[in-house]
Design a protein around this motif. Sequence first.
Motif, PDB file in Angstrom:
ATOM      1  N   VAL A  54      -5.354 -16.177  16.569  1.00  0.00           N
ATOM      2  CA  VAL A  54      -4.603 -17.366  16.990  1.00  0.00           C
ATOM      3  C   VAL A  54      -3.351 -17.534  16.127  1.00  0.00           C
ATOM      4  O   VAL A  54      -2.238 -17.714  16.637  1.00  0.00           O
ATOM      5  N   GLY A  55      -3.523 -17.462  14.810  1.00  0.00           N
ATOM      6  CA  GLY A  55      -2.379 -17.621  13.909  1.00  0.00           C
ATOM      7  C   GLY A  55      -1.321 -16.552  14.112  1.00  0.00           C
ATOM      8  O   GLY A  55      -0.122 -16.825  14.092  1.00  0.00           O
ATOM      9  N   ARG A  56      -1.764 -15.319  14.357  1.00  0.00           N
ATOM     10  CA  ARG A  56      -0.806 -14.220  14.531  1.00  0.00           C
ATOM     11  C   ARG A  56      -0.031 -14.371  15.837  1.00  0.00           C
ATOM     12  O   ARG A  56       1.172 -14.083  15.888  1.00  0.00           O
ATOM     13  N   LEU A  57      -0.699 -14.820  16.899  1.00  0.00           N
ATOM     14  CA  LEU A  57      -0.015 -15.009  18.184  1.00  0.00           C
ATOM     15  C   LEU A  57       0.991 -16.157  18.105  1.00  0.00           C
ATOM     16  O   LEU A  57       2.091 -16.074  18.673  1.00  0.00           O
ATOM     17  N   VAL A  58       0.615 -17.235  17.433  1.00  0.00           N
ATOM     18  CA  VAL A  58       1.555 -18.353  17.269  1.00  0.00           C
ATOM     19  C   VAL A  58       2.779 -17.879  16.479  1.00  0.00           C
ATOM     20  O   VAL A  58       3.924 -18.213  16.829  1.00  0.00           O
ATOM     21  N   ARG A  59       2.547 -17.075  15.441  1.00  0.00           N
ATOM     22  CA  ARG A  59       3.671 -16.548  14.641  1.00  0.00           C
ATOM     23  C   ARG A  59       4.569 -15.654  15.499  1.00  0.00           C
ATOM     24  O   ARG A  59       5.798 -15.729  15.410  1.00  0.00           O
ATOM     25  N   ALA A  60       3.957 -14.798  16.331  1.00  0.00           N
ATOM     26  CA  ALA A  60       4.734 -13.909  17.192  1.00  0.00           C
ATOM     27  C   ALA A  60       5.528 -14.700  18.230  1.00  0.00           C
ATOM     28  O   ALA A  60       6.671 -14.367  18.552  1.00  0.00           O
ATOM     29  N   ALA A  61       4.927 -15.749  18.774  1.00  0.00           N
ATOM     30  CA  ALA A  61       5.621 -16.564  19.774  1.00  0.00           C
ATOM     31  C   ALA A  61       6.837 -17.248  19.171  1.00  0.00           C
ATOM     32  O   ALA A  61       7.915 -17.288  19.768  1.00  0.00           O
ATOM     33  N   ASN A  62       6.707 -17.769  17.959  1.00  0.00           N
ATOM     34  CA  ASN A  62       7.847 -18.409  17.305  1.00  0.00           C
ATOM     35  C   ASN A  62       8.955 -17.394  17.006  1.00  0.00           C
ATOM     36  O   ASN A  62      10.140 -17.727  17.053  1.00  0.00           O
ATOM     37  N   GLY A  63       8.571 -16.156  16.744  1.00  0.00           N
ATOM     38  CA  GLY A  63       9.573 -15.132  16.485  1.00  0.00           C
ATOM     39  C   GLY A  63      10.392 -14.768  17.701  1.00  0.00           C
ATOM     40  O   GLY A  63      11.500 -14.234  17.582  1.00  0.00           O
ATOM     41  N   SER A  64       9.868 -15.037  18.904  1.00  0.00           N
ATOM     42  CA  SER A  64      10.588 -14.696  20.132  1.00  0.00           C
ATOM     43  C   SER A  64      11.398 -15.864  20.687  1.00  0.00           C
ATOM     44  O   SER A  64      12.029 -15.725  21.738  1.00  0.00           O
ATOM     45  N   LEU A  65      11.385 -17.017  19.992  1.00  0.00           N
ATOM     46  CA  LEU A  65      12.136 -18.181  20.468  1.00  0.00           C
ATOM     47  C   LEU A  65      13.586 -18.120  20.003  1.00  0.00           C
ATOM     48  O   LEU A  65      13.886 -17.596  18.932  1.00  0.00           O
ATOM     49  N   ALA A  66      14.461 -18.663  20.816  1.00  0.00           N
ATOM     50  CA  ALA A  66      15.868 -18.727  20.443  1.00  0.00           C
ATOM     51  C   ALA A  66      16.057 -19.667  19.261  1.00  0.00           C
ATOM     52  O   ALA A  66      15.254 -20.570  19.023  1.00  0.00           O
ATOM     53  N   SER A  67      17.131 -19.424  18.514  1.00  0.00           N
ATOM     54  CA  SER A  67      17.426 -20.255  17.354  1.00  0.00           C
ATOM     55  C   SER A  67      17.584 -21.714  17.779  1.00  0.00           C
ATOM     56  O   SER A  67      18.254 -22.028  18.761  1.00  0.00           O
ATOM     57  N   GLY A  68      16.937 -22.630  17.049  1.00  0.00           N
ATOM     58  CA  GLY A  68      17.032 -24.051  17.347  1.00  0.00           C
ATOM     59  C   GLY A  68      15.975 -24.559  18.293  1.00  0.00           C
ATOM     60  O   GLY A  68      15.856 -25.773  18.497  1.00  0.00           O
ATOM     61  N   ALA A  69      15.174 -23.674  18.897  1.00  0.00           N
ATOM     62  CA  ALA A  69      14.125 -24.110  19.822  1.00  0.00           C
ATOM     63  C   ALA A  69      12.995 -24.785  19.045  1.00  0.00           C
ATOM     64  O   ALA A  69      12.769 -24.496  17.876  1.00  0.00           O
ATOM     65  N   ARG A  70      12.283 -25.657  19.729  1.00  0.00           N
ATOM     66  CA  ARG A  70      11.172 -26.357  19.083  1.00  0.00           C
ATOM     67  C   ARG A  70      10.066 -25.375  18.753  1.00  0.00           C
ATOM     68  O   ARG A  70       9.610 -24.621  19.607  1.00  0.00           O
ATOM     69  N   PRO A  71       9.593 -25.330  17.487  1.00  0.00           N
ATOM     70  CA  PRO A  71       8.566 -24.355  17.099  1.00  0.00           C
ATOM     71  C   PRO A  71       7.277 -24.536  17.889  1.00  0.00           C
ATOM     72  O   PRO A  71       6.914 -25.648  18.288  1.00  0.00           O
ATOM     73  N   VAL A  72       6.584 -23.441  18.128  1.00  0.00           N
ATOM     74  CA  VAL A  72       5.292 -23.462  18.804  1.00  0.00           C
ATOM     75  C   VAL A  72       4.212 -23.705  17.767  1.00  0.00           C
ATOM     76  O   VAL A  72       4.174 -23.048  16.720  1.00  0.00           O
ATOM     77  N   VAL A  73       3.325 -24.646  18.039  1.00  0.00           N
ATOM     78  CA  VAL A  73       2.220 -24.917  17.112  1.00  0.00           C
ATOM     79  C   VAL A  73       0.864 -24.795  17.786  1.00  0.00           C
ATOM     80  O   VAL A  73      -0.147 -24.567  17.119  1.00  0.00           O
ATOM     81  N   ALA A  74       0.811 -24.940  19.116  1.00  0.00           N
ATOM     82  CA  ALA A  74      -0.453 -24.896  19.841  1.00  0.00           C
ATOM     83  C   ALA A  74      -0.658 -23.529  20.470  1.00  0.00           C
ATOM     84  O   ALA A  74       0.291 -22.866  20.890  1.00  0.00           O
ATOM     85  N   LEU A  75      -1.919 -23.104  20.555  1.00  0.00           N
ATOM     86  CA  LEU A  75      -2.236 -21.800  21.131  1.00  0.00           C
ATOM     87  C   LEU A  75      -1.785 -21.713  22.578  1.00  0.00           C
ATOM     88  O   LEU A  75      -1.203 -20.694  22.997  1.00  0.00           O
ATOM     89  N   ARG A  76      -2.038 -22.749  23.370  1.00  0.00           N
ATOM     90  CA  ARG A  76      -1.643 -22.718  24.783  1.00  0.00           C
ATOM     91  C   ARG A  76      -0.147 -22.474  24.935  1.00  0.00           C
ATOM     92  O   ARG A  76       0.293 -21.695  25.778  1.00  0.00           O
TER      93      ARG A  76
END
Length: 642
Positions: A54-76
């Motif tokens: 779960v932690g690794r997927l959340v980290r990977a998802a945040n890495g694919s977001l554009a600069s300034g986008a709201r960080p992902v914190v939830a698994l869904r």
Amino acid sequence: MNDLIDTRRFEEIKAAGELPSPKGIALSIARMSQRGDASLAELARLVQGDPALVGRLVRAANGSLASGARPVVALRDALAVLGMAAVRNLALGFSLISSSGEGLCRSFPYARFWTGSVIRAIAMQKILMRLRTAGVEESFSVGLLAGIGALGLASVFPAQYSRVLDEARGDPVALLDLERQAFAMSHVELSAAMLADWGMPRFFVAAVLRHEGALTLPAEDGSREYGLTLALGLARAIETACMADDAGRSEAVDAAKALAARMEWVPEQVSALCEDVAADWKDWSAMLPVDAYALPNLSMSAEPETLAPPQPPAAFPSAANDAPAGDGLRVLVVDDDAATRLTLQTLLVRGGYRVATAEDGVRGMECALEFQPHIMVVDWVMPQMNGLELARTLRQTRMGRSIYIIVLTSHEEDARLVEAFESGVDDYMVKPLRPRVLEARLRAAQRLVRMQRELETEREEIRRYAAELGVSNRRLQEVSMTDALTGFPNRRYAMERIAQEWAIAQRSNRSLSCMLIDVDHFRQINETYGRDVADQVLEQTARAIRACMRTQDVVCRTGGDEFLIICPDTDLQQALACAQRVGAGVAAVPVQAGRLRLKSSISVGVAERLPAMPDADALLTLADQALLAAKKAGRNCVRTAG
């Protein structure tokens, strides 16, 4: 993918042994993704069983977001950002890191391999974010798995691959040659085949296939595959610079600069990329079981700093020290009673075992997947997951089927013991613990583990023989399709290849051209000077033709003094320009045969695939007509039909 990869050889390697594959929850995710009706809600319920994932997927998802986008914190939210395919491939990669941290290939640097793979994955994700190109969601996983073929060869052929690595001595070009000689497939080709087999998109597979030679690729017209190949090549150059010693780092930094320049990046952009990779590496190295390398300063405006030496891998959670003997068996103790764990750990360490402990069944399952024990001693009664549930779960995995499991119980009723053995337990011990009985039980487990090791050794011998047979068969096939004099593919290969290229061009609506070449006055040379001189004329003319061809063109000797050149993705005008260059190149190099110095020239007929043509034979017929026209025009020229 047949036009990119030798799938037949890949299937032979798959059959020769166990390639790296997903385990545990990653395997369940892979199976779920194959269903067309799987939902993100189902995927979330499955992923929640592995908090680390779960932690690794959340980290990977945040890495694919554009600069300034709201960080992902939830698994869904992370699953929605990444998508099913990216989650599957990331879970696969993380599973392989946990399960392939060590192996039987003596010369393969397992820990260093995964450290470099994670650095390359971070760099690839950062590069595609800057390029704003497609595939950002899967960029981390393709970077992570781009070199998986090397691990595949080390897993299937550990002894042979160790010899190949020793002989290559770190030379990447020599390594590719030695791999093809030993296995009829390089690690790059095997990486692409494995990713294609796991469902990676074609454009990523093509990039993996070419990225190690990205610097030598001819410039292309901005195609997606070309851009991704440069991006993956740059990610690999940054990985190499981070992992290299002082002597090798400068060369890797130069390669990174050159690749960045091809992507029209300025040095400041590359410096910023390296700083971002170093910052992200700190987070990722804390989340994954990889060595915590301190990355050097790769700023393009400063001299590279000295790379800090790798730190020892972090100790396994709750693990005791390694056994005094380096080859001690691994034993995992799972018990919710701290006193029992300590007693067992003390007895086992004294006996020369390498020991890890876990306080409940859920943690025991996680530890088993990472520690990969030979023997497990588990308590029957535990919270969350009891010993029998743990045994049943392990027996459903490939790794778990080979573990010798001893269950601790307070009862010896027949019904309870039958239930234990039916759940997959191999032996039992009645509490309170008796050291001499425990020692006897472990000796029985050792005998079984040794038998399994001997069986695996025999299997490895069989795999080695099968690999050698596969290579021999491949070489025989190559000999049957190669002209002995020129080294070019022969007529049999030429007819198969042009039919294949025809099918690809027709399916994808691409251009396809071909050239038929005759050596001028060859019969007269043969009659005047004899066969030996004629053979030298053919051999030297073939070398001149090869020197003038492009990398994608296929040159074959189809008989006598006739050659066929197949030109994929080439229209008539491009083929004509290439034919003129070949004709001029042959004429410019006199043939030296002993004391004789003969002038050589060729006649060339060029044809392009037309929509009305029914098959490849029609294209060859048109080229043959063009060749006749060249001969009628006085030879030493290029013509088209019509």
